[in-house]
Design a protein around this motif. Structure first.
Motif, PDB file in Angstrom:
ATOM      1  N   ARG A  67       0.831  -1.209   0.000  1.00 25.56           N
ATOM      2  CA  ARG A  67       0.000   0.000   0.000  1.00 25.56           C
ATOM      3  C   ARG A  67       0.866   1.259   0.000  1.00 25.56           C
ATOM      4  NH1 ARG A  67      -4.854  -0.320   4.282  1.00 25.56           N
ATOM      5  NH2 ARG A  67      -3.109  -0.199   5.723  1.00 25.56           N
ATOM      6  N   ARG A  68       1.928   1.232   0.776  1.00 18.90           N
ATOM      7  CA  ARG A  68       2.762   2.430   0.901  1.00 18.90           C
ATOM      8  C   ARG A  68       3.493   2.752  -0.396  1.00 18.90           C
ATOM      9  NH1 ARG A  68       6.851   3.784   5.942  1.00 18.90           N
ATOM     10  NH2 ARG A  68       7.433   5.859   5.224  1.00 18.90           N
ATOM     11  N   TYR A  69       3.907   1.720  -1.122  1.00 19.21           N
ATOM     12  CA  TYR A  69       4.698   1.936  -2.334  1.00 19.21           C
ATOM     13  C   TYR A  69       3.962   1.467  -3.589  1.00 19.21           C
ATOM     14  CZ  TYR A  69       8.408   2.693   1.069  1.00 19.21           C
ATOM     15  OH  TYR A  69       9.163   3.171   2.118  1.00 19.21           O
ATOM     16  N   ALA A  70       2.646   1.579  -3.571  1.00 18.99           N
ATOM     17  CA  ALA A  70       1.827   1.084  -4.685  1.00 18.99           C
ATOM     18  C   ALA A  70       2.216   1.720  -6.013  1.00 18.99           C
ATOM     19  CB  ALA A  70       0.350   1.338  -4.389  1.00 18.99           C
ATOM     20  N   GLU A  71       2.503   3.012  -6.000  1.00 23.74           N
ATOM     21  CA  GLU A  71       2.823   3.704  -7.248  1.00 23.74           C
ATOM     22  C   GLU A  71       4.116   3.174  -7.854  1.00 23.74           C
ATOM     23  OE1 GLU A  71       3.563   8.277  -8.839  1.00 23.74           O
ATOM     24  OE2 GLU A  71       2.494   7.928  -6.950  1.00 23.74           O
ATOM     25  N   VAL A  72       5.099   2.886  -7.015  1.00 23.25           N
ATOM     26  CA  VAL A  72       6.378   2.370  -7.509  1.00 23.25           C
ATOM     27  C   VAL A  72       6.230   0.926  -7.977  1.00 23.25           C
ATOM     28  CG1 VAL A  72       8.781   1.861  -6.908  1.00 23.25           C
ATOM     29  CG2 VAL A  72       7.659   3.889  -5.966  1.00 23.25           C
ATOM     30  N   LEU A  73       5.491   0.126  -7.225  1.00 27.12           N
ATOM     31  CA  LEU A  73       5.349  -1.296  -7.557  1.00 27.12           C
ATOM     32  C   LEU A  73       4.519  -1.503  -8.814  1.00 27.12           C
ATOM     33  CD1 LEU A  73       4.757  -2.668  -3.947  1.00 27.12           C
ATOM     34  CD2 LEU A  73       6.818  -2.944  -5.335  1.00 27.12           C
ATOM     35  N   GLY A  74       3.582  -0.606  -9.075  1.00 25.93           N
ATOM     36  CA  GLY A  74       2.795  -0.693 -10.298  1.00 25.93           C
ATOM     37  C   GLY A  74       1.831  -1.859 -10.345  1.00 25.93           C
ATOM     38  N   LEU A  75       1.321  -2.271  -9.180  1.00 24.41           N
ATOM     39  CA  LEU A  75       0.385  -3.393  -9.106  1.00 24.41           C
ATOM     40  C   LEU A  75      -0.900  -2.961  -8.402  1.00 24.41           C
ATOM     41  CD1 LEU A  75       2.797  -6.232  -7.906  1.00 24.41           C
ATOM     42  CD2 LEU A  75       1.703  -6.109 -10.154  1.00 24.41           C
ATOM     43  N   PRO A  76      -2.048  -3.538  -8.772  1.00 32.30           N
ATOM     44  CA  PRO A  76      -3.259  -3.289  -7.981  1.00 32.30           C
ATOM     45  C   PRO A  76      -3.086  -3.871  -6.584  1.00 32.30           C
ATOM     46  CG  PRO A  76      -3.636  -5.004  -9.625  1.00 32.30           C
ATOM     47  CD  PRO A  76      -2.292  -4.423  -9.927  1.00 32.30           C
ATOM     48  N   VAL A  77      -3.455  -3.095  -5.573  1.00 35.57           N
ATOM     49  CA  VAL A  77      -3.266  -3.516  -4.185  1.00 35.57           C
ATOM     50  C   VAL A  77      -4.606  -3.916  -3.584  1.00 35.57           C
ATOM     51  CG1 VAL A  77      -2.475  -2.832  -1.888  1.00 35.57           C
ATOM     52  CG2 VAL A  77      -1.281  -1.992  -3.928  1.00 35.57           C
ATOM     53  N   ARG A  78      -4.677  -5.133  -3.092  1.00 36.73           N
ATOM     54  CA  ARG A  78      -5.888  -5.601  -2.428  1.00 36.73           C
ATOM     55  C   ARG A  78      -5.943  -5.037  -1.012  1.00 36.73           C
ATOM     56  NH1 ARG A  78      -5.415 -12.036  -4.071  1.00 36.73           N
ATOM     57  NH2 ARG A  78      -5.543 -11.746  -6.349  1.00 36.73           N
ATOM     58  N   PRO A  79      -7.126  -4.625  -0.545  1.00 38.00           N
ATOM     59  CA  PRO A  79      -7.220  -4.013   0.787  1.00 38.00           C
ATOM     60  C   PRO A  79      -6.932  -4.973   1.936  1.00 38.00           C
ATOM     61  CG  PRO A  79      -9.406  -4.350  -0.155  1.00 38.00           C
ATOM     62  CD  PRO A  79      -8.426  -4.637  -1.248  1.00 38.00           C
ATOM     63  N   GLU A  80      -7.209  -6.240   1.738  1.00 36.60           N
ATOM     64  CA  GLU A  80      -6.984  -7.246   2.779  1.00 36.60           C
ATOM     65  C   GLU A  80      -6.328  -8.480   2.166  1.00 36.60           C
ATOM     66  OE1 GLU A  80      -7.419  -6.869   5.932  1.00 36.60           O
ATOM     67  OE2 GLU A  80      -8.476  -4.952   5.879  1.00 36.60           O
ATOM     68  N   PRO A  81      -5.491  -9.168   2.958  1.00 31.69           N
ATOM     69  CA  PRO A  81      -5.055  -8.815   4.306  1.00 31.69           C
ATOM     70  C   PRO A  81      -3.933  -7.778   4.262  1.00 31.69           C
ATOM     71  CG  PRO A  81      -4.009 -10.852   3.636  1.00 31.69           C
ATOM     72  CD  PRO A  81      -4.923 -10.468   2.509  1.00 31.69           C
ATOM     73  N   CYS A  82      -3.853  -6.967   5.317  1.00 30.62           N
ATOM     74  CA  CYS A  82      -2.782  -5.979   5.406  1.00 30.62           C
ATOM     75  C   CYS A  82      -1.695  -6.446   6.370  1.00 30.62           C
ATOM     76  CB  CYS A  82      -3.348  -4.636   5.854  1.00 30.62           C
ATOM     77  SG  CYS A  82      -2.174  -3.273   5.696  1.00 30.62           S
ATOM     78  N   PHE A  83      -2.119  -7.212   7.390  1.00 34.51           N
ATOM     79  CA  PHE A  83      -1.190  -7.751   8.375  1.00 34.51           C
ATOM     80  C   PHE A  83      -1.432  -9.256   8.513  1.00 34.51           C
ATOM     81  CE2 PHE A  83      -2.039  -3.323   9.483  1.00 34.51           C
ATOM     82  CZ  PHE A  83      -0.746  -2.814   9.452  1.00 34.51           C
ATOM     83  N   PRO A  84      -0.453 -10.016   9.017  1.00 30.67           N
ATOM     84  CA  PRO A  84      -0.602 -11.479   9.097  1.00 30.67           C
ATOM     85  C   PRO A  84      -1.804 -11.889   9.950  1.00 30.67           C
ATOM     86  CG  PRO A  84       1.687 -10.849   9.438  1.00 30.67           C
ATOM     87  CD  PRO A  84       0.891  -9.576   9.461  1.00 30.67           C
ATOM     88  N   PRO A  85      -2.802 -12.565   9.381  1.00 34.41           N
ATOM     89  CA  PRO A  85      -3.973 -12.977  10.166  1.00 34.41           C
ATOM     90  C   PRO A  85      -3.615 -14.097  11.146  1.00 34.41           C
ATOM     91  CG  PRO A  85      -4.419 -12.985   7.788  1.00 34.41           C
ATOM     92  CD  PRO A  85      -2.941 -12.896   7.962  1.00 34.41           C
ATOM     93  N   ALA A  86      -4.174 -14.014  12.350  1.00 34.43           N
ATOM     94  CA  ALA A  86      -3.910 -15.039  13.361  1.00 34.43           C
ATOM     95  C   ALA A  86      -4.320 -16.419  12.865  1.00 34.43           C
ATOM     96  CB  ALA A  86      -4.655 -14.688  14.652  1.00 34.43           C
TER      97      ALA A  86
END
Length: 213
Positions: free
Chosen positions: A153-172
């Motif tokens: 999410r932070r570097y989406a513009e540089v990575l050039g990929l669509p970013v999915r909103p979830e998961p953002c952090f490792p799910p338990a």
């Protein structure tokens, strides 16, 4: 907290927060809250599962020392799971079918990301730490179609990929699923060794410099 049955993993309770300055203060109370919500006591636990990184040094140390201490105090095994693997499994859950390749990228600070590529719940590349521009070149070569994670999410513009909103952090739940076979087999516990991928900023002085009188 999750319940591991012979055929499934059922999430009972969890807590998630982002606060880089309060790991030690918040972790123990959060564990107590999760146990209370699940209607369980510490002695009901059969194993401790922890994400071993990659991640920042302080956060990893606090989490893994807490997990290891709980395992020792309760006399139960501890199992480590690569934190990127938990994100990758959740993003490419093999039960949903499909073989799209997804980039998992978390924030490594210093304008870098920890990353790996996943397909059908499995890791395609080894975990690494690189600048986003370097990762962008690699994922283009690997045919990656989307990205997940805080770093994505932070570097989406540089990575050039669509970013999915979830998961953002490792799910338990994903962490436990990836350790479930070891738990069911009652495998011996493992040392919780942090996966840092790079050296710390702080170094031990090699010696005192001479002082002119």
């Amino acid at each position: 907290m999750a319940q591991v049955t012979t055929a499934d993993v059922v999430l009972r309770a969890q807590r998630c927060w982002v606060d880089a300055l309060a790991h030690g203060e918040r972790l123990a109370p959060a564990v107590a809250e999760v146990l209370t919500e699940a209607g369980a006591r510490p002695r009901d636990l059969a194993a401790i599962v922890a994400g071993v990184g990659p991640g920042p040094f302080t956060g990893l140390r606090v989490g893994l020392v807490t997990a290891a201490s709980m395992g020792h105090a309760l006399g139960v095994p501890t199992y480590g799971v690569c934190s990127l693997d938990a994100l990758g499994w959740a993003a490419t859950d093999p039960s949903r079918g499909g073989d799209d390749r997804v980039l998992v990228a978390t924030d490594a600070r210093r304008r870098e990301v920890y990353w790996a590529v996943y397909a059908a719940g499995r890791r395609v590349t080894d975990p690494a730490v690189d600048a986003p521009a370097v990762v962008a070149t690699r994922v283009a070569e690997l045919g990656v179609s989307a990205a997940v994670g805080e770093g994505a999410r932070r570097y989406a513009e540089v990575l050039g990929l669509p970013v999915r909103p979830e998961p953002c952090f490792p799910p338990a739940e994903a962490l436990v699923i990836l350790a479930a076979e070891r738990i069911r087999a009652k495998a011996p516990g493992e040392p919780l060794t942090p996966l840092y991928l790079r050296r710390p900023d702080a170094v031990t002085p090699k010696g005192r410099k001479p002082v002119l009188q």
